[in-house]
Design a protein around this motif. Structure first.
Motif, short mmCIF file in Angstrom:
data_model
loop_
_atom_site.label_atom_id
_atom_site.label_comp_id
_atom_site.label_asym_id
_atom_site.label_seq_id
_atom_site.Cartn_x
_atom_site.Cartn_y
_atom_site.Cartn_z
N UNK A 104 0.83 -1.20 0.00
CA UNK A 104 0.00 0.00 0.00
C UNK A 104 0.86 1.25 0.00
N UNK A 105 0.20 2.38 0.12
CA UNK A 105 0.88 3.68 0.19
C UNK A 105 0.73 4.22 1.61
N UNK A 106 1.79 4.79 2.13
CA UNK A 106 1.73 5.45 3.41
C UNK A 106 1.94 6.94 3.17
N UNK A 107 0.89 7.71 3.46
CA UNK A 107 0.94 9.15 3.24
C UNK A 107 1.30 9.84 4.55
N UNK A 108 2.28 10.73 4.46
CA UNK A 108 2.71 11.52 5.61
C UNK A 108 2.16 12.92 5.41
N UNK A 109 1.08 13.25 6.11
CA UNK A 109 0.43 14.54 5.94
C UNK A 109 1.25 15.71 6.47
#
Length: 167
Positions: A104-109
């Motif tokens: 998956x993708x891990x988004x760092x806001x």
């Protein structure tokens, strides 16, 4: 919630319901080993919220035993990170139900960064076993899929559409 409904096909009646997502108020995007779809299975992997009681955005992942209804493992990133829906990729040659990878993708806001992450399905609580940063920030995605052996071919007209971009 993740709820299992059991139906009797002969009578067309509901036999039972079972809540399988205790420990997370919000779950979604259930995925399981592709060779077990439509067959008896024990494990499902779901996107999970951090709170066991409040409805919140999905951030991490949980491994649930559908036979017992218990959450076996759960991984949550830092509070400013959000994991996308994951795709199950089975290990070549393996038929064990929990012998594969979740991608998956891990988004760092906070830092406006995104990375591809890979989990071992036997131990999702350990966290990603591999992380690859992407050049560009991808906002929180919702859907993805994996097809073993498939690599899309870019035709000249598709390539032309991306010629003036940084993709």
């Amino acid at each position: 919630q993740l709820v299992r409904y059991r139906l009797n096909p002969a009578t067309r009646k509901l036999v039972s319901t079972q809540v399988l997502s205790e420990g997370s108020a919000t779950v979604d995007f259930p995925v399981l080993h592709p060779e077990y779809v439509g067959k008896p299975y024990q494990y499902v992997y779901v996107g999970a919220s951090a709170s066991p009681t409040k409805t919140m955005p999905l951030q991490g992942i949980a491994k649930i035993d559908v036979c017992t209804g218990k959450t076996l493992q759960k991984w949550l990133p830092e509070e400013h990170q959000f994991l996308s829906e994951v795709a199950f990729c089975k290990k070549e040659g393996s038929v064990a139900e929990d012998d594969g990878y979740l991608v998956g993708y891990l988004m760092n806001g906070r830092d406006q960064k995104t990375e591809v992450v890979v989990f071992d399905t036997a131990n999702v609580a350990k966290g990603p076993i591999s992380q690859a940063p992407l050049r560009d920030f991808i906002p929180h995605p919702l859907h993805g899929t994996f097809m073993p052996g498939f690599t899309p071919l870019l035709t000249d007209d598709v390539k032309a559409n991306f010629a003036d971009t940084n993709c």
